[in-house]
Scaffold this active site. Structure first.
Site, PDB file in Angstrom:
ATOM      1  N   ASP A   1      -7.478-106.965  -5.893  1.00  0.00           N
ATOM      2  CA  ASP A   1      -8.312-105.769  -6.048  1.00  0.00           C
ATOM      3  C   ASP A   1      -7.573-104.474  -5.762  1.00  0.00           C
ATOM      4  OD1 ASP A   1     -10.587-106.953  -7.006  1.00  0.00           O
ATOM      5  OD2 ASP A   1     -11.519-107.213  -5.054  1.00  0.00           O
TER       6      ASP A   1
ATOM      7  N   SER B   1     -15.167-114.088   3.247  1.00  0.00           N
ATOM      8  CA  SER B   1     -14.923-112.901   2.441  1.00  0.00           C
ATOM      9  C   SER B   1     -15.697-113.076   1.142  1.00  0.00           C
ATOM     10  CB  SER B   1     -13.423-112.753   2.153  1.00  0.00           C
ATOM     11  OG  SER B   1     -13.197-111.652   1.305  1.00  0.00           O
TER      12      SER B   1
ATOM     13  N   ARG C   1     -14.284-103.832 -11.069  1.00  0.00           N
ATOM     14  CA  ARG C   1     -13.311-102.922 -10.471  1.00  0.00           C
ATOM     15  C   ARG C   1     -12.922-101.726 -11.352  1.00  0.00           C
ATOM     16  NH1 ARG C   1     -15.444-104.674  -6.300  1.00  0.00           N
ATOM     17  NH2 ARG C   1     -14.283-106.017  -4.890  1.00  0.00           N
TER      18      ARG C   1
ATOM     19  N   ASP D   1     -14.746-105.004   5.938  1.00  0.00           N
ATOM     20  CA  ASP D   1     -13.574-104.142   5.775  1.00  0.00           C
ATOM     21  C   ASP D   1     -13.940-102.664   5.764  1.00  0.00           C
ATOM     22  OD1 ASP D   1     -11.773-106.309   5.581  1.00  0.00           O
ATOM     23  OD2 ASP D   1     -12.244-106.567   3.471  1.00  0.00           O
TER      24      ASP D   1
END
Length: 406
Positions: A127, A179, A98, A18
């Site tokens: 996320d 992923s 995060r 990504d």
């Protein structure tokens, strides 16, 4: 802000699929802004190798690597262990990192005079919420760019097409295009054959598991390990004192070799859909289990039961991106207070994906062998009759009411 006024963007950069394609995409679609790539070191190891060269080659002006491993371990993981916070059995690996990353992104963006912060999260996932709530907390006026919510790319295959067309080097192929998210605590796997929960995951597939071996390939002899805690904080493994991040790394090694902590789960995402994935959390699974064993000795009944209820709320806050909130702060204080007496040593045997309790000791143990023994003791068992009569009085009154004798 309008696209043409955005001159400098800080990008949360992992070097994965990504974020690799996002750099040239931002250059093409935002009037060639300066891109500052920020890679958060949260213990993902060799994934950081070669990132600077790759980021600059694909259009970034520079790469900033922020060492956030100890902050993640000490500030978020430790109180979560204390609370026993699990989200539907998931040990929150991605969610732990995060808030710390979002905080650092905001700090760097403000220091660099950036106009916007960009991230590679999809519009389907959790996320995006975790990053953006953290950014809003530390840089409330900052513009946030989420290309997955803007561009015409519709799949990871199309991302690979874009990368190939723009000469962006990738470490994956279409066949290994899972992923993944990795940090010191865990590794997640999603996509490809895992999208259908009817498929049995091939844990022994080459290059699938990275932190662990499958239980099928684990040794035939148990590995013994001890973990020491002080006030709920892990402080030593096998008697050797070390900081929390080193403890997690050591237990990752021991647990991974014995197939510990592989979770196959369909979880409920914040965004409203169910998601199937495989998580590897070897060291974290050992720490949660060991802490639970020690609490059986050191925590009183009422606090233990309340903590188990609050653990669900605490896990929800972390999972849902609400770490920077008054409630999370209050529950963290509760977890630390409840763990004041959680000091001692837990011995375990690790065997083919299983953890076996091999003995618990604590100077603060509430367990009394003299009280609980089936042998002779000073406990006056006759007193139980009066206790039962009083405890059962409401039950007795309800019965009398129903029978018309009250």
């Amino acid at each position: 802000m309008k696209k043409e006024t955005i001159k400098k963007i800080v990008l949360a950069y992992s070097g994965g699929l990504d974020t690799s394609v996002i750099i040239p995409w931002l250059k093409e679609n935002y009037n060639d802004p300066e891109i500052i790539a920020v890679a958060a070191d949260v213990g993902q190891g060799d994934e950081l190798e070669g990132l600077e060269e790759k980021a600059i080659k694909t259009g970034a002006s520079k790469l900033i690597v922020a060492d956030l491993t100890d902050e993640m371990c000490d500030d978020i993981i430790v109180p979560s262990i204390m609370m026993g916070a699990k989200y539907e059995k998931y040990l929150l690996g991605t969610a732990f990192a995060r808030p710390i990353i979002a905080k650092k992104l905001a700090e760097i963006a403000l220091a660099e005079g950036a106009d916007a912060i960009a991230h590679g999260c999809t519009g389907k996932g959790n996320d995006q919420v975790r990053f953006e709530l953290g950014i809003q907390y530390f840089a409330p006026g900052m513009t946030i760019i989420a290309p997955w919510r803007e561009w015409e790319i519709k799949s990871r295959d199309e991302e690979i097409d874009y990368a190939e067309a723009h000469h962006v080097p990738l470490k994956i192929s279409r066949e290994t295009n899972y992923s993944k998210d990795k940090n010191l605590w865990h590794l997640s796997h999603e996509g490809l054959d895992l999208e259908d929960p009817a498929n049995e995951p091939d844990l022994d597939k080459d290059k699938f598991l990275e932190m662990s071996v499958s239980p099928y390939k684990a040794p035939d002899v148990a590995t013994e390990v001890s973990v020491d805690f002080e006030a709920g904080v892990p402080v030593a493994v096998n008697g050797e004192k070390m900081k929390v991040s080193k403890i997690i790394a050591k237990l990752n090694e021991l647990g991974g070799a014995n197939g510990i902590g592989i979770l196959d789960i369909v979880e409920n995402r914040l965004i409203g859909m169910k998601d199937h994935g495989i998580y590897e959390t070897p060291g974290g699974t050992i720490l949660y289990f060991a802490h639970e064993q020690l609490e059986m000795l050191t925590l009183d009944k009422e606090t233990a039961h309340m903590k188990s209820k609050l653990a669900v709320d605490y896990a929800d806050l972390i999972y849902n991106g609400k770490w920077f909130s008054p409630l999370a702060e209050a529950l963290t204080a509760f977890a630390k207070k409840a763990n004041e007496n959680c000091t001692g040593t837990v011995k375990l045997k690790l065997y083919k994906g299983n953890m076996i309790n091999a003995g618990i000791t604590s100077p603060n143990s509430l367990y009394s062998e003299e009280l609980v023994t089936f042998g002779e003791s000073d406990f006056d068992q006759a007193q139980a009759a009066g206790f039962i009569n009083i405890w059962g009085l409401p039950t007795k009154v309800q019965s009398l009411l129903k029978s018309g004798k009250l």
